[in-house]
Scaffold this motif. Structure first.
Motif, PDB file in Angstrom:
ATOM      1  N   LYS A 166       0.930  -1.114  -0.077  1.00  0.00           N
ATOM      2  CA  LYS A 166      -0.121  -0.027  -0.047  1.00  0.00           C
ATOM      3  C   LYS A 166       0.890   1.225  -0.091  1.00  0.00           C
ATOM      4  O   LYS A 166       1.850   1.339   0.846  1.00  0.00           O
ATOM      5  N   ARG A 167       0.559   2.049  -0.975  1.00  0.00           N
ATOM      6  CA  ARG A 167       1.439   3.405  -1.197  1.00  0.00           C
ATOM      7  C   ARG A 167       0.822   4.520  -0.398  1.00  0.00           C
ATOM      8  O   ARG A 167      -0.403   4.751  -0.832  1.00  0.00           O
ATOM      9  N   VAL A 168       1.334   5.143   0.521  1.00  0.00           N
ATOM     10  CA  VAL A 168       1.162   6.437   1.083  1.00  0.00           C
ATOM     11  C   VAL A 168       1.744   7.537   0.666  1.00  0.00           C
ATOM     12  O   VAL A 168       2.851   7.612   0.558  1.00  0.00           O
ATOM     13  N   GLY A 169       0.898   8.594   0.109  1.00  0.00           N
ATOM     14  CA  GLY A 169       1.689   9.646  -0.509  1.00  0.00           C
ATOM     15  C   GLY A 169       0.447  10.655  -0.869  1.00  0.00           C
ATOM     16  O   GLY A 169      -0.726  10.411  -0.528  1.00  0.00           O
ATOM     17  N   VAL A 170       0.723  11.497  -1.541  1.00  0.00           N
ATOM     18  CA  VAL A 170      -0.090  12.705  -2.373  1.00  0.00           C
ATOM     19  C   VAL A 170      -0.852  11.750  -3.515  1.00  0.00           C
ATOM     20  O   VAL A 170      -0.299  11.439  -4.354  1.00  0.00           O
ATOM     21  N   ASN A 171      -2.164  12.087  -3.191  1.00  0.00           N
ATOM     22  CA  ASN A 171      -2.792  11.039  -4.460  1.00  0.00           C
ATOM     23  C   ASN A 171      -3.047  11.835  -5.610  1.00  0.00           C
ATOM     24  O   ASN A 171      -4.209  12.037  -5.964  1.00  0.00           O
ATOM     25  N   ASP A 172      -2.124  12.157  -6.506  1.00  0.00           N
ATOM     26  CA  ASP A 172      -2.130  12.756  -7.623  1.00  0.00           C
ATOM     27  C   ASP A 172      -2.830  14.056  -7.843  1.00  0.00           C
ATOM     28  O   ASP A 172      -4.042  14.036  -8.703  1.00  0.00           O
TER      29      ASP A 172
END
Lengths: 319, 274
Positions: free
Chosen positions: A279-285
């Motif tokens: 699962k990637r946590v980051g700013v969602n485009d």
């Protein structure tokens, strides 16, 4: 861990001053942000080796390249929205194509620029730099790591992009992960915590958040490994695979678009060699907006709580 | 320095004649490439390399050498033919220009002996020249840095960023050159994006500007010699040239900016190169 605070930019300035004394080849270039970036500390001490190019980022990179052709080790930088933002061509066709000794060190990356708003919140830079051949991408987690990394890369030939943060806490500070010191090993990820249920890969200011998430998970009986992917390129495939095998589920966390960043780099390794749920946590485009740093991290899903939730989801996806 | 003798000028004329022939043969063999902007600057670059530049083809990395930076990378056939004649690599390498696995890439890269900067994306070379000149000054080296730009290239904003920084740093060890042939890929520079008054622009950026006829050896020699005497300012030599110079059907032709001559056309070309 995480009790103390430190400013990455101060660490950058201090590292440059030390390099100035130990390495006569080091030159420093800025673009009208040298006070804010603290590269001015080097300029005060070594004015003949310090060049302020004004608001002209393409020329900044070109001149840094020329100095490198002339035998110097160029440290050049400004805010990450401008470099690499305004000069991908110069980075690609000069620094990387000619494999030059230019170290781009850029601050104010990510959402935590805060009140300046979306126009200044650089969430694409890791992706932009990671896909250019020869470029190496480093995202230090705290001020201690910044100092170690800056001093180390002066002796590693070739182009680098180092991404640092303005600060999460008022006063330009971020939490210190490496209270006991940090020795930079190029391309070798740093394992901070061992646990067999899930692997948490973090970089930059999200590393402290992964540590907090791991502590919270441990209180609930879930043991997490925490790995600092400070060098996003070349990425440490061996360590990623080792912890994929050990844990069977993983989370990545970065203050960057989920597309093309550190999480994508981890996903590439896992997909090719040892597929497990990630699962990637980051700013969602999306672009950011004005607000205080912590408010933005909360709103855009970049906190320990979000990492903990992602970890539970990844574990649930194990086969 | 000193005035060139008529013997020296005859030598430059002979090299220039051969350079033109080599460029066209090389491009005909390659089947693609940019003849126009190579032919226009032949005399300019021949004068630089065989009259002025301090360099040693047997020791291409000599630290004190002067640097020549080709910013208009599509002039590669011109630079390659000069480097080969100077002895940086065998003339036979020219036959494989632009072919798979060749030493000579379509645009210069750092694997080629004598090349000081990769090129192809316009507008970067003068910035790199500024950095080279700063490095030479820091080290107290006698190195002078020469940068050749196209006139169409003047449209790149970075050129003017570099222009400001060169005068800020008072780089009298830096010489820029513009191949002012008036034509870019889509047509006349004054129609695509007007540049005039070009010399006044460079003067306004605090450069010492010298305008020359790009085919008059005495003017070219005097310009390079004069630039060396100027203190605290960089020099820009604007060479007035003709795109496709020397071949009637290529002169003033935007088509031959980026189209190589066919092997059949070489018969006509040899007649004109006498």
């Amino acid at each position: 861990m995480l009790e103390k605070m430190g400013a990455m930019r101060n660490a950058y300035g201090e590292a440059l001053v030390e390099l100035g004394a130990s390495n006569a080849r080091v030159v420093v270039l800025g673009a009208d942000t040298t006070e804010s970036m603290k590269s001015g500390m080097f300029g005060a001490k070594y004015p003949d080796r310090f060049f302020n190019l004004g608001i002209a980022e393409q020329n900044l990179v070109g001149v840094a390249a020329g100095l490198a052709f002339g035998g110097k080790v160029s440290f050049a930088g400004t805010y990450a929205i401008f470099v690499p933002g305004k000069c991908v061509d110069q980075v690609r066709n000069m620094l990387c194509y000619a494999d030059l000794d230019v170290k781009l060190v850029c601050s104010h990356a990510g959402l935590t620029v805060g009140p300046d708003g979306g126009s200044h919140e650089q969430v694409e830079d890791i992706a932009l730099m990671r896909c250019v051949p020869h470029m190496r991408v480093v995202v230090p987690a705290d001020a201690v790591a910044v100092k170690s990394i800056i001093k180390a890369i002066a002796d590693i030939p070739g182009p680098f992009y180092v991404r640092i943060t303005r600060g999460v806490i008022k006063g330009s500070n971020t939490p210190i992960v490496y209270e006991d010191g940090f020795e930079y090993k190029f391309g070798k990820a740093n394992v901070i915590r061992e646990g067999a249920d899930v692997a948490l890969f973090g970089c930059g200011i999200m590393l402290p958040e992964t540590v907090r998430a791991a502590e919270s998970l441990a209180a609930k009986g879930i043991q997490a490994s925490v790995i600092d992917i400070h060098t996003v390129k070349p990425i440490d495939q061996e360590t990623i695979i080792k912890y994929a095998k050990k844990c069977g589920a993983a989370v990545s966390a970065e203050e960057h678009n989920v597309m093309g960043g550190m999480g994508s780099a981890v996903a590439e390794v896992l997909t090719d060699q040892y597929p497990i749920p990630l699962k990637r946590v980051g700013v969602n485009d999306t672009f950011g907006e004005s607000g205080e740093a912590q408010e933005l991290l909360n709103k855009y899903g970049l906190t320990a709580a979000h990492i903990e939730e992602a970890a539970k989801q990844a574990i649930a996806m194990k086969r | 320095m000193g005035m060139a003798t008529s013997q020296e000028i005859t030598k430059l004329q002979d090299i220039a004649r051969n350079t033109r022939k080599v460029i066209l043969e090389t491009l005909a063999e390659a089947g693609s490439g940019h003849p126009g902007g190579s032919l226009s600057a032949v005399e300019l670059l021949v004068t630089l390399y065989f009259y002025k530049l301090r360099h040693d083809p047997k020791n291409p990395k000599w630290p004190d050498r002067d640097r020549f930076i080709l910013s208009k990378g599509h002039g590669a056939p011109l630079l390659y033919s000069i480097l080969a004649q100077a002895g940086y690599f065998p003339m036979s390498e020219l036959k494989s220009l632009r072919k798979l696995g060749a030493l000579l890439q379509g645009h210069p890269d750092m694997d080629i002996p004598g090349i000081e900067m990769p090129a192809g994306s316009e507008g970067i070379g003068l910035s790199v020249g500024v950095g080279q000149a700063l490095a030479a000054r820091l080290d107290g080296r006698p190195t002078r840095t020469y940068v050749l730009m196209g006139d169409g290239e003047q449209g790149e904003g970075e050129v003017w960023e570099a222009a400001m920084s060169a005068s800020k740093f008072k780089l009298d060890n830096l010489v820029g050159m513009i191949d002012r042939n008036g034509i870019q890929q889509d047509g006349l520079t004054e129609q695509i994006m007007p540049l005039e008054p070009l010399a006044a622009k460079w003067r306004a950026f605090n450069w010492n500007v010298i305008e020359v006829d790009g085919y008059d050896y005495l003017q070219l020699i005097e310009a390079f010699d004069t630039a060396e005497m100027v203190k605290n300012r960089p020099t820009m030599i604007i060479a007035h040239t003709v795109k496709g110079k020397g071949i009637s059907f290529m002169e003033w032709s935007p088509t031959y900016h980026g189209t190589a001559p066919t092997k059949e056309k070489m018969e006509d070309i040899y007649k004109e190169l006498k």
